[in-house]
Design a protein around this motif. Structure first.
Motif, short mmCIF file in Angstrom:
data_model
loop_
_atom_site.label_atom_id
_atom_site.label_comp_id
_atom_site.label_asym_id
_atom_site.label_seq_id
_atom_site.Cartn_x
_atom_site.Cartn_y
_atom_site.Cartn_z
N ILE A 173 0.85 -1.19 0.00
CA ILE A 173 0.00 0.00 0.00
C ILE A 173 0.89 1.25 0.00
O ILE A 173 0.66 2.20 -0.75
CB ILE A 173 -0.95 -0.02 1.22
N CYS A 174 1.95 1.22 0.82
CA CYS A 174 2.87 2.37 0.89
C CYS A 174 3.61 2.56 -0.42
O CYS A 174 3.87 3.69 -0.84
CB CYS A 174 3.86 2.19 2.04
N ARG A 175 3.97 1.46 -1.09
CA ARG A 175 4.66 1.56 -2.37
C ARG A 175 3.79 2.33 -3.38
O ARG A 175 4.27 3.22 -4.08
CB ARG A 175 4.97 0.17 -2.91
N ALA A 176 2.50 1.99 -3.40
CA ALA A 176 1.59 2.68 -4.31
C ALA A 176 1.49 4.16 -3.95
O ALA A 176 1.46 5.03 -4.83
CB ALA A 176 0.21 2.02 -4.27
N ALA A 177 1.48 4.46 -2.65
CA ALA A 177 1.43 5.86 -2.21
C ALA A 177 2.71 6.60 -2.63
O ALA A 177 2.65 7.72 -3.13
CB ALA A 177 1.26 5.93 -0.69
N VAL A 178 3.86 5.93 -2.46
CA VAL A 178 5.14 6.54 -2.84
C VAL A 178 5.16 6.83 -4.35
O VAL A 178 5.56 7.91 -4.78
CB VAL A 178 6.33 5.62 -2.45
N GLU A 179 4.70 5.87 -5.15
CA GLU A 179 4.69 6.08 -6.60
C GLU A 179 3.81 7.26 -6.99
O GLU A 179 4.15 8.05 -7.87
CB GLU A 179 4.24 4.79 -7.32
#
Lengths: 176, 352
Positions: free
Chosen positions: B261-267
């Protein structure tokens, strides 16, 4: 492209299968997909739902708060999810089992999928009619891929059910 | 290569069979039931043993027995069931037995609920049972990793003769995603090349597998050897993934489901030119301190960290211990079934 779909109905209406056919077809066309079922006790006898996300890139949370599309197969499901309907949500409604008015300001396609399925000769293919109706509006995957998936997903001893399911899907694609 | 849709639970079960696991014992609990169901359907064809035990205690002790005999053995459960297995895991750590334990975490404390949670980080990374031991802990984020981590887990277990925990959660277990299944036979350790295992002692000195040392001084010697082993593991087996660490001004630290979920937010934030990065611990024990050293050497004081977990602050402690007061650490945590969304992460970062 990212498309978030919630499919909801009664246990036994083929809700999970509908989501799986959708996810499988999108996967075969090279998309990223996630399929998340409601796995609580609610699955047995009550409402059932699953969440499918189709995307061109890696998917974050498989859980959907705000769906782009909602396929609603009975009354309790509309009640459960109507709060999540936003302005541009596509709402596909099984009017055979939903008599409540859908929320305003949404694009709604309402058809009696259960009655149409009975006319086709098998009440269980209401899900494929709804899926066809969804595809008619949202051009997410090609028709031939979905037809192939229906064939592939049928167990070896149930290939006789392929034809009626494919017919229901095609019928659904004609609904506007 | 063919891709198939599979749940994380099924992927872990298939991954284990591909890794040469030939003994599974477990007791049902949601949200990991697809693991025993898959094992029941596929283990016999692989020539292995599937047992639905009468309890979690029975299951973990059956795994103890199978591991002592040299089999690649595993069990799986979810939080309350894993609590019940702690005695057996402690015994295995003491007897230096290799085995894999899958924990598909759910909400707690107590019977809690069946929704995804990460509230058993402490239980997994510290000695969950009694005694001063460690399990190696790996945390997959995606279904593909749920599959790929199984052979790695069995290899680590055999390499160090130590229990390995795969720490997932209800979301990972229940979600279906496309999976590349590698069907080529893998090389794996066999009973015959485990010199310490109980394989029948005809013609050789008997092997002894135990965690019980009554003679004065004996246990301390064994414990010092264990500590030496843990030190080696800490040096050699740190695993992590770093994303945009070069220029990040804010670094999120998250594992498992929270990390995806955080990876998607970072992207999403990167698309808006926000300098955000991600450290995603893959091995939770040993905790990947090295990932933070990368940041250290540059301007650690100017980087802010945000730990995101589906718990009220467990991995947070490891991050603080690692940073040792040299950087500001924010926290976002929910538990008991609440799953932070990308939007929640993004709005938290904007407030930092």
């Amino acid at each position: 492209m990212i498309e978030k779909i919630i499919i909801a109905g009664a246990g036994g209406q083929g809700i999970m299968l509908l989501g799986k056919v959708l996810a499988e077809a999108a996967m075969q066309e090279g998309k990223f997909v996630t399929w998340l079922p409601a796995y609580g006790a609610e699955v047995r006898g009550g409402t059932a739902h699953c969440m499918v996300i189709i995307s061109d890139r890696r998917i974050g949370s498989p859980r959907i708060n705000q769906p782009d599309s909602l396929i609603i197969m009975n009354n309790p499901s509309l009640k459960k999810f109507k709060e999540r309907v936003k302005n541009k949500t596509l709402l596909i409604i099984n009017s055979s089992l939903v008599d409540k008015l859908p929320p305003k300001n949404t694009e709604t396609l309402s058809h009696p999928f259960t009655d149409l399925a009975i006319k086709l000769g098998n009440i269980k293919v209401a899900n494929m009619l709804a899926l066809g109706c969804y595809f008619a509006r949202k051009n997410i995957v090609e028709e031939k891929t979905v037809l192939k998936v229906i064939f592939e997903m049928a167990p070896a001893d149930k290939k006789g059910l392929v034809e009626i399911n494919q017919k229901a899907l095609k019928e659904g694609l004609r609904l506007r | 290569m063919k891709r198939i849709l599979m749940t994380g639970n099924e992927a872990m079960a298939e991954g284990a069979i591909q890794a040469g696991c030939r003994f599974y014992a477990g007791y049902p609990i949601t949200p990991q039931n697809e693991i025993p169901a898959y094992m029941a359907g596929h283990m016999p064809q692989a020539g292995g043993v599937f047992i639905q035990a009468e309890s979690e205690l029975a299951a973990i002790n059956m795994v103890f027995g199978a591991a002592a005999c040299g089999a690649r053995a595993m069990t799986s459960s979810s939080s309350p069931g894993i609590s019940l297995k702690q005695e057996g895991i402690s015994y295995m750590a003491g007897a230096e037995l290799p085995a894999v334990i899958v924990d598909v975490m759910r909400g707690g404390p107590g019977l809690g609920n069946i929704w995804p949670a990460q509230s058993d980080y402490f239980q997994a990374t510290r000695s969950g049972g009694h005694g001063d031991y460690h399990c190696i802990v790996l945390a997959p984020s995606f279904v593909q990793e749920a599959y790929d981590f199984m052979p790695a887990a069995f290899d680590l277990a055999d390499k160090y003769r130590n229990p390995v925990i795969i720490l997932g959660d209800g979301m990972l277990g229940q979600t279906m995603e496309p999976l590349h299944v590698t069907t080529s036979p893998r090389h794996h350790v066999t009973r015959q090349n485990k010199k310490w295992a109980l394989t029948g002692c005809k013609g050789r000195t008997p092997n002894i597998v135990k965690s019980f040392y009554m003679k004065e001084g004996d246990l301390e010697k064994v414990n010092l050897l264990l500590q030496k082993k843990y030190k080696t593991i800490k040096i050699r087996e740190q695993r992590y993934e770093g994303l945009f660490l070069d220029d990040a001004k804010v670094i999120i630290v998250a594992y498992g489901t929270m990390a995806r979920i955080c990876r998607a937010a970072v992207e999403r934030l990167r698309e808006k030119a926000k300098k955000v990065g991600l450290i995603r611990p893959i091995s939770l024990w040993p905790f990947p301190e090295n990932a933070f050293r990368l940041v250290n050497s540059r301007a650690r004081r100017r980087v802010k960290f945000l730990v995101a977990e589906m718990s009220y602050g467990q991995m947070l402690e490891d991050v603080r211990l690692t940073l040792d007061g040299q950087a500001e650490v924010g926290f976002l945590g929910r538990s008991g079934g609440g799953i932070p969304s990308e939007e929640e992460i993004i709005s938290k970062i904007k407030k930092l």
